[in-house]
Design a protein around this motif. Sequence first.
Motif, PDB file in Angstrom:
ATOM      1  N   PHE A   1      -7.296  -1.654   2.689  1.00 48.52           N
ATOM      2  CA  PHE A   1      -6.639  -0.355   2.851  1.00 48.52           C
ATOM      3  C   PHE A   1      -7.027   0.247   4.195  1.00 48.52           C
ATOM      4  CE2 PHE A   1      -6.647   4.228   2.792  1.00 48.52           C
ATOM      5  CZ  PHE A   1      -5.425   4.556   2.239  1.00 48.52           C
ATOM      6  N   TYR A   2      -8.325   0.224   4.504  1.00 46.10           N
ATOM      7  CA  TYR A   2      -8.804   0.847   5.739  1.00 46.10           C
ATOM      8  C   TYR A   2      -8.418   0.070   6.999  1.00 46.10           C
ATOM      9  CZ  TYR A   2     -11.299   4.360   3.103  1.00 46.10           C
ATOM     10  OH  TYR A   2     -11.601   5.418   2.292  1.00 46.10           O
ATOM     11  N   LYS A   3      -8.037  -1.180   6.863  1.00 41.03           N
ATOM     12  CA  LYS A   3      -7.494  -1.921   8.010  1.00 41.03           C
ATOM     13  C   LYS A   3      -6.100  -1.415   8.363  1.00 41.03           C
ATOM     14  CE  LYS A   3      -9.985  -6.252   7.399  1.00 41.03           C
ATOM     15  NZ  LYS A   3      -9.866  -7.681   7.070  1.00 41.03           N
TER      16      LYS A   3
ATOM     17  N   ILE B   1       0.843  -1.199   0.000  1.00 40.72           N
ATOM     18  CA  ILE B   1       0.000   0.000   0.000  1.00 40.72           C
ATOM     19  C   ILE B   1       0.880   1.252   0.000  1.00 40.72           C
ATOM     20  CG2 ILE B   1      -1.680   1.343   1.325  1.00 40.72           C
ATOM     21  CD1 ILE B   1      -2.837  -1.392   2.288  1.00 40.72           C
ATOM     22  N   LYS B   2       1.905   1.263   0.848  1.00 43.73           N
ATOM     23  CA  LYS B   2       2.809   2.414   0.893  1.00 43.73           C
ATOM     24  C   LYS B   2       3.508   2.622  -0.442  1.00 43.73           C
ATOM     25  CE  LYS B   2       4.039   2.399   5.819  1.00 43.73           C
ATOM     26  NZ  LYS B   2       5.165   2.140   6.743  1.00 43.73           N
ATOM     27  N   ALA B   3       3.999   1.540  -1.043  1.00 41.61           N
ATOM     28  CA  ALA B   3       4.697   1.648  -2.327  1.00 41.61           C
ATOM     29  C   ALA B   3       3.747   2.183  -3.397  1.00 41.61           C
ATOM     30  CB  ALA B   3       5.261   0.288  -2.738  1.00 41.61           C
ATOM     31  N   ALA B   4       2.522   1.706  -3.405  1.00 40.71           N
ATOM     32  CA  ALA B   4       1.540   2.186  -4.377  1.00 40.71           C
ATOM     33  C   ALA B   4       1.269   3.668  -4.157  1.00 40.71           C
ATOM     34  CB  ALA B   4       0.248   1.375  -4.272  1.00 40.71           C
ATOM     35  N   GLY B   5       1.128   4.060  -2.907  1.00 43.91           N
ATOM     36  CA  GLY B   5       0.896   5.471  -2.591  1.00 43.91           C
ATOM     37  C   GLY B   5       2.041   6.343  -3.068  1.00 43.91           C
TER      38      GLY B   5
ATOM     39  N   GLN C   1       3.853  10.401  -6.701  1.00 39.25           N
ATOM     40  CA  GLN C   1       4.913  10.923  -7.558  1.00 39.25           C
ATOM     41  C   GLN C   1       4.438  11.096  -8.998  1.00 39.25           C
ATOM     42  OE1 GLN C   1       8.073   8.072  -6.871  1.00 39.25           O
ATOM     43  NE2 GLN C   1       9.004   9.339  -5.286  1.00 39.25           N
ATOM     44  N   GLU C   2       3.623  10.172  -9.468  1.00 41.19           N
ATOM     45  CA  GLU C   2       3.170  10.215 -10.859  1.00 41.19           C
ATOM     46  C   GLU C   2       2.148  11.322 -11.117  1.00 41.19           C
ATOM     47  OE1 GLU C   2       1.616   6.341 -11.826  1.00 41.19           O
ATOM     48  OE2 GLU C   2       3.554   5.383 -11.456  1.00 41.19           O
ATOM     49  N   GLN C   3       1.187  11.476 -10.191  1.00 42.89           N
ATOM     50  CA  GLN C   3       0.080  12.383 -10.491  1.00 42.89           C
ATOM     51  C   GLN C   3      -0.212  13.391  -9.396  1.00 42.89           C
ATOM     52  OE1 GLN C   3      -2.682   9.241 -11.359  1.00 42.89           O
ATOM     53  NE2 GLN C   3      -3.597   9.306  -9.327  1.00 42.89           N
ATOM     54  N   GLY C   4       0.550  13.345  -8.313  1.00 43.11           N
ATOM     55  CA  GLY C   4       0.331  14.282  -7.217  1.00 43.11           C
ATOM     56  C   GLY C   4      -0.592  13.704  -6.156  1.00 43.11           C
ATOM     57  N   TYR C   5      -0.601  14.359  -5.007  1.00 43.01           N
ATOM     58  CA  TYR C   5      -1.380  13.869  -3.874  1.00 43.01           C
ATOM     59  C   TYR C   5      -2.885  14.016  -4.100  1.00 43.01           C
ATOM     60  CZ  TYR C   5      -3.417  13.626   0.769  1.00 43.01           C
ATOM     61  OH  TYR C   5      -4.211  13.297   1.816  1.00 43.01           O
ATOM     62  N   GLU C   6      -3.329  15.207  -4.445  1.00 44.23           N
ATOM     63  CA  GLU C   6      -4.767  15.491  -4.550  1.00 44.23           C
ATOM     64  C   GLU C   6      -5.490  14.596  -5.554  1.00 44.23           C
ATOM     65  OE1 GLU C   6      -6.878  17.247  -2.714  1.00 44.23           O
ATOM     66  OE2 GLU C   6      -5.241  17.811  -1.380  1.00 44.23           O
ATOM     67  N   PRO C   7      -4.965  14.438  -6.772  1.00 45.96           N
ATOM     68  CA  PRO C   7      -5.699  13.624  -7.745  1.00 45.96           C
ATOM     69  C   PRO C   7      -5.699  12.123  -7.442  1.00 45.96           C
ATOM     70  CG  PRO C   7      -3.976  14.924  -8.839  1.00 45.96           C
ATOM     71  CD  PRO C   7      -3.820  15.100  -7.371  1.00 45.96           C
ATOM     72  N   THR C   8      -4.774  11.681  -6.619  1.00 46.92           N
ATOM     73  CA  THR C   8      -4.679  10.249  -6.319  1.00 46.92           C
ATOM     74  C   THR C   8      -5.837   9.836  -5.417  1.00 46.92           C
ATOM     75  OG1 THR C   8      -2.274  10.272  -6.510  1.00 46.92           O
ATOM     76  CG2 THR C   8      -3.241   8.460  -5.262  1.00 46.92           C
ATOM     77  N   THR C   9      -6.506   8.770  -5.798  1.00 43.90           N
ATOM     78  CA  THR C   9      -7.641   8.281  -5.016  1.00 43.90           C
ATOM     79  C   THR C   9      -7.269   6.994  -4.278  1.00 43.90           C
ATOM     80  OG1 THR C   9      -8.519   6.887  -6.799  1.00 43.90           O
ATOM     81  CG2 THR C   9      -9.265   9.202  -6.731  1.00 43.90           C
ATOM     82  N   ILE C  10      -8.027   6.700  -3.267  1.00 48.16           N
ATOM     83  CA  ILE C  10      -7.829   5.450  -2.532  1.00 48.16           C
ATOM     84  C   ILE C  10      -8.065   4.262  -3.455  1.00 48.16           C
ATOM     85  CG2 ILE C  10      -8.763   4.004  -0.679  1.00 48.16           C
ATOM     86  CD1 ILE C  10      -9.076   6.597   0.964  1.00 48.16           C
ATOM     87  N   GLU C  11      -9.024   4.394  -4.349  1.00 45.93           N
ATOM     88  CA  GLU C  11      -9.297   3.312  -5.303  1.00 45.93           C
ATOM     89  C   GLU C  11      -8.064   3.021  -6.162  1.00 45.93           C
ATOM     90  OE1 GLU C  11     -11.377   5.975  -4.866  1.00 45.93           O
ATOM     91  OE2 GLU C  11     -12.966   4.902  -3.814  1.00 45.93           O
TER      92      GLU C  11
END
Length: 105
Positions: free
Chosen positions: A56-58, A24-28, A33-43
């Motif tokens: 994810f929520y666990k 999860i951390k690596a994906a985040g 890095q690729e698209q920025g924090y705001e546009p990145t969704t949990i999905e």
Amino acid sequence: MNQNVVPILNSHQERRKREINERIKAAGIQLFQEQGYEPTTIEQICERADVARRTFYKHFLSKQHLAHALSESWMYEQSARLVDAACQHHENAIERLRFYILGVA
């Protein structure tokens, strides 16, 4: 049930939790890095990490909590590098501390 089985299961479960947490951390990190924090969704994070949304929520209460965990990890890694460098390049504690403080600044 054999009492020796429980620690092995717990060890396996803990390794699995750590592995999922790291995915999860690596994906985040990748998505931020690729698209920025705001546009990145949990999905998107879940899809990249190959985990369900409930998984994810666990591990994290929100995207903000994931970002906070990532920044803490980064700060810890940087601090550890500074300490290692200070110990390699300086013999006395005062010089090491000065090196560390200048590195942080």
